[in-house]
Motif scaffolding. Sequence first.
Motif, PDB file in Angstrom:
ATOM      1  N   ILE A  65       0.836  -1.195   0.000  1.00 34.94           N
ATOM      2  CA  ILE A  65       0.000   0.000   0.000  1.00 34.94           C
ATOM      3  C   ILE A  65       0.871   1.246   0.000  1.00 34.94           C
ATOM      4  N   VAL A  66       0.339   2.304  -0.608  1.00 35.74           N
ATOM      5  CA  VAL A  66       0.996   3.610  -0.591  1.00 35.74           C
ATOM      6  C   VAL A  66       0.017   4.593   0.031  1.00 35.74           C
ATOM      7  N   ALA A  67       0.373   5.125   1.188  1.00 37.42           N
ATOM      8  CA  ALA A  67      -0.512   6.036   1.913  1.00 37.42           C
ATOM      9  C   ALA A  67      -0.252   7.477   1.483  1.00 37.42           C
ATOM     10  N   HIS A  68      -1.328   8.247   1.300  1.00 36.88           N
ATOM     11  CA  HIS A  68      -1.195   9.676   1.004  1.00 36.88           C
ATOM     12  C   HIS A  68      -0.592  10.369   2.222  1.00 36.88           C
ATOM     13  N   PRO A  69       0.314  11.317   2.008  1.00 41.13           N
ATOM     14  CA  PRO A  69       0.974  11.948   3.167  1.00 41.13           C
ATOM     15  C   PRO A  69       0.051  12.748   4.074  1.00 41.13           C
ATOM     16  N   THR A  70      -1.067  13.261   3.542  1.00 44.00           N
ATOM     17  CA  THR A  70      -1.931  14.119   4.366  1.00 44.00           C
ATOM     18  C   THR A  70      -3.413  13.781   4.289  1.00 44.00           C
ATOM     19  N   LYS A  71      -3.839  13.018   3.310  1.00 49.09           N
ATOM     20  CA  LYS A  71      -5.268  12.791   3.107  1.00 49.09           C
ATOM     21  C   LYS A  71      -5.666  11.344   3.380  1.00 49.09           C
ATOM     22  N   ASN A  72      -6.969  11.145   3.544  1.00 47.67           N
ATOM     23  CA  ASN A  72      -7.512   9.825   3.836  1.00 47.67           C
ATOM     24  C   ASN A  72      -7.604   9.001   2.549  1.00 47.67           C
ATOM     25  N   LEU A  73      -6.457   8.746   1.956  1.00 49.60           N
ATOM     26  CA  LEU A  73      -6.369   8.027   0.685  1.00 49.60           C
ATOM     27  C   LEU A  73      -5.222   7.030   0.747  1.00 49.60           C
ATOM     28  N   VAL A  74      -5.412   5.901   0.096  1.00 48.62           N
ATOM     29  CA  VAL A  74      -4.345   4.921  -0.020  1.00 48.62           C
ATOM     30  C   VAL A  74      -4.489   4.204  -1.359  1.00 48.62           C
ATOM     31  N   LEU A  75      -3.361   3.885  -1.971  1.00 51.15           N
ATOM     32  CA  LEU A  75      -3.323   3.080  -3.188  1.00 51.15           C
ATOM     33  C   LEU A  75      -2.907   1.671  -2.801  1.00 51.15           C
ATOM     34  N   ALA A  76      -3.741   0.688  -3.137  1.00 49.22           N
ATOM     35  CA  ALA A  76      -3.471  -0.707  -2.809  1.00 49.22           C
ATOM     36  C   ALA A  76      -2.992  -1.431  -4.061  1.00 49.22           C
ATOM     37  N   ARG A  77      -1.759  -1.901  -4.024  1.00 54.01           N
ATOM     38  CA  ARG A  77      -1.154  -2.610  -5.151  1.00 54.01           C
ATOM     39  C   ARG A  77      -1.597  -4.072  -5.131  1.00 54.01           C
ATOM     40  N   LEU A  78      -2.128  -4.553  -6.261  1.00 54.77           N
ATOM     41  CA  LEU A  78      -2.637  -5.921  -6.356  1.00 54.77           C
ATOM     42  C   LEU A  78      -1.556  -6.890  -6.803  1.00 54.77           C
ATOM     43  N   ASP A  79      -1.642  -8.112  -6.313  1.00 53.60           N
ATOM     44  CA  ASP A  79      -0.691  -9.150  -6.703  1.00 53.60           C
ATOM     45  C   ASP A  79      -0.845  -9.546  -8.161  1.00 53.60           C
ATOM     46  N   SER A  80      -2.061  -9.475  -8.669  1.00 55.90           N
ATOM     47  CA  SER A  80      -2.315  -9.877 -10.053  1.00 55.90           C
ATOM     48  C   SER A  80      -2.978  -8.742 -10.813  1.00 55.90           C
ATOM     49  N   THR A  81      -2.866  -8.791 -12.113  1.00 55.56           N
ATOM     50  CA  THR A  81      -3.430  -7.758 -12.976  1.00 55.56           C
ATOM     51  C   THR A  81      -4.894  -8.047 -13.269  1.00 55.56           C
ATOM     52  N   ILE A  82      -5.754  -7.042 -13.139  1.00 57.02           N
ATOM     53  CA  ILE A  82      -7.171  -7.174 -13.480  1.00 57.02           C
ATOM     54  C   ILE A  82      -7.324  -6.832 -14.962  1.00 57.02           C
ATOM     55  N   THR A  83      -7.604  -7.837 -15.761  1.00 54.83           N
ATOM     56  CA  THR A  83      -7.671  -7.636 -17.206  1.00 54.83           C
ATOM     57  C   THR A  83      -9.099  -7.561 -17.735  1.00 54.83           C
ATOM     58  N   THR A  84     -10.074  -7.867 -16.881  1.00 59.15           N
ATOM     59  CA  THR A  84     -11.465  -7.957 -17.344  1.00 59.15           C
ATOM     60  C   THR A  84     -12.264  -6.687 -17.090  1.00 59.15           C
ATOM     61  N   VAL A  85     -11.673  -5.703 -16.411  1.00 53.64           N
ATOM     62  CA  VAL A  85     -12.379  -4.474 -16.053  1.00 53.64           C
ATOM     63  C   VAL A  85     -11.518  -3.267 -16.427  1.00 53.64           C
ATOM     64  N   ALA A  86     -12.123  -2.280 -17.069  1.00 56.76           N
ATOM     65  CA  ALA A  86     -11.412  -1.043 -17.381  1.00 56.76           C
ATOM     66  C   ALA A  86     -11.381  -0.150 -16.145  1.00 56.76           C
ATOM     67  N   PRO A  87     -10.214   0.379 -15.759  1.00 51.81           N
ATOM     68  CA  PRO A  87     -10.147   1.295 -14.624  1.00 51.81           C
ATOM     69  C   PRO A  87     -11.001   2.538 -14.870  1.00 51.81           C
ATOM     70  N   VAL A  88     -11.493   3.134 -13.793  1.00 51.18           N
ATOM     71  CA  VAL A  88     -12.294   4.349 -13.919  1.00 51.18           C
ATOM     72  C   VAL A  88     -11.361   5.540 -14.111  1.00 51.18           C
ATOM     73  N   PRO A  89     -11.665   6.448 -15.045  1.00 55.05           N
ATOM     74  CA  PRO A  89     -10.840   7.648 -15.197  1.00 55.05           C
ATOM     75  C   PRO A  89     -11.087   8.633 -14.067  1.00 55.05           C
ATOM     76  N   ILE A  90     -10.072   9.398 -13.720  1.00 58.27           N
ATOM     77  CA  ILE A  90     -10.180  10.399 -12.660  1.00 58.27           C
ATOM     78  C   ILE A  90     -10.541  11.741 -13.279  1.00 58.27           C
ATOM     79  N   ALA A  91     -11.524  12.400 -12.703  1.00 62.57           N
ATOM     80  CA  ALA A  91     -11.962  13.700 -13.214  1.00 62.57           C
ATOM     81  C   ALA A  91     -10.830  14.720 -13.097  1.00 62.57           C
ATOM     82  N   SER A  92     -10.785  15.644 -14.035  1.00 63.10           N
ATOM     83  CA  SER A  92      -9.756  16.687 -14.023  1.00 63.10           C
ATOM     84  C   SER A  92     -10.287  18.008 -13.494  1.00 63.10           C
ATOM     85  N   THR A  93     -11.597  18.095 -13.264  1.00 64.50           N
ATOM     86  CA  THR A  93     -12.188  19.332 -12.763  1.00 64.50           C
ATOM     87  C   THR A  93     -12.898  19.085 -11.440  1.00 64.50           C
ATOM     88  N   ALA A  94     -13.030  20.141 -10.660  1.00 56.39           N
ATOM     89  CA  ALA A  94     -13.624  20.031  -9.328  1.00 56.39           C
ATOM     90  C   ALA A  94     -15.136  19.894  -9.424  1.00 56.39           C
TER      91      ALA A  94
END
Length: 639
Positions: free
Chosen positions: A105-134
Amino acid sequence: MRNRSRPLRRASMLSGIVLAVALSGNTPATAITGGTDVTTGTLPFVARLDLGTTERSCTGVLVHPQVVLTAAVCFAGPGGTTTTGTPPLATKVTVGGAVSTVSRIVAHPTKNLVLARLDSTITTVAPVPIASTAPAAGDLLTLAGFGRTGTEWIPGRLKAAEFTVRAAGTATFDVAPSGTSGAGVCRGDSGGPALKSSNGTYQLVGLHHSSNQAGCVGEPSGTPAATETRIDTERTWVTDNLPGFASGLETADVRPNWQNTVGPAGSANIIGACCSLTAPELGVRPENPHSGSNTLMYSGKDNSATLSYAYLKAFGLRNTKLRAGSVLSYWIYPQSSTTSSAVSGSNSTCVAVDLAFVDGSNLRDSGALDQRGNSIHPGGQCGKLTLDTWNQVIVPIGTLRAGRQIDTLSIGYDQAVNTGGYRGYVDDIRITDVLESPQFASGLETGETAPTWTNTVSAKLPGAGGGLAEVGGLCCAVTIPELGSRAEQAATGTNALMYSGRDNSTSTSYAYLKAFQLNEVYIKPTTKLTYRIFPQSTATNSAVSGSNSTCVSVDLLFVDQWDAKKTNMRDTTEALDQKGDRAHPTHQCGKLTMDAWNEVTISLGAVNGKQITELDVGYDQALNSGGYRGYIDDIRITE
């Protein structure tokens, strides 16, 4: 409104209903009450996270085939803080029907966010895009989650509802249920998504941060309200922490696997820059760093005005595959005659990072351009870099080489026109947004990597194989120790690697047998060896004596391409398993549970930069004699 919401960041491990929604005993962390069941395939990128056996559940969202974004509180340790590294609890992730585990896992330095690295690649689902505007007040959003509803404690299915943005701040925004639905966010949804739909396509604008939990089962009634963490502001943080390669040449960074070594593209008409050197150089130096204290120094002397080049390899990256969004970046400091008397003209600028791919293609001839519109071929950089200063070079390599598997990363000089010396430095090399496969993996099943050898002793050599002494066959007219694939007992699948032998001495006894020959496997600071081992006792095999079967471990043989020195894992005192025990077979004696599958994880960062050439299985015990037997399965070398 936010003051009335319950924060999802802190927790007590002592009670079933606590303030930190993510750490709520045996119940999930925050979910959607008053929502509707989501049709299969509608929001396939929403992930369910199950941590430990029954300790916690959370919701997350797939942002990369190997990464789920969720709330940091889901991975909080006993002290309530979330730390980058191995998750504190074993975590299963289910997304789009695919199941994986979290390795890092990679924890955000200040926010309630974490990136969880998976052992295997998910090939059957397209990742969701992140919005660029507020998000803006009045925006309609879809909130989703796997947690409680108004009537169910653990529904086990995804629910969603429409919410309206009430107010947006710089880091968070407040939402309320749209219309009269009465929908709310409950325990079980921490890290769940807030999504904005545009022309049928969803974008991620927020993650569930806190809620007053009104309307959730077991909670007081009231008007539901929730606060979301803004994600549009964290696009760069997400991108910077996706799987990739990075090295600033510091002690804690990935160390080059070679120095002063010509790579696949070769060398022609280049000698040493000065001082009786006969060949071009490339190596780590504590000189003129862009950051930290080390850098990668390159140098040579061009002896031809018609054909001159030298491509020296630095890093082996065989387990790295490019995606469409992959970007190469690095900093380069080309020296002039003012800072190095060995340099002629602008020769030092005719240098670039090059990639060789497994299919035989390369980066330099791909037509890729840097951020200034210059070819990334070393010849295309000639005169385009400023001498005696640090220049950043950024190349969107994925647009031209998506799907290609990297073999090596080299530093190349290439110039047809001029002669004379060149010298400079490269630092802070990065390749972002890639797919990484295990460097080695085998569960001994059909179609997986099979052992290279069967019942073959690894010759005893200084720093290498362990050899054989006072160990024979276990029984039944077998005269030698055994190691081979068998369909008898497996941790997963049907096959495992069976080991056996008979210890004939109470003073010196060992048997190291070769299993797999490895190629192009290089160690990084985060590289780990994992395997499962089932040591048998007399209860499951009458030929076994005492705890002999536990005096066994996987061993690795290394070579350092810097100096060709050979070493091994068993004699590396810093190579420890997850319990703090050395990886040497002797130090595993009595530390494993007999007649059960034991998971062993060994950190290899202490031998950063070395190449693994062979994987052996060793028995080693001085004290006791008698038989030993067991199985090894699911061997992996991963980042």
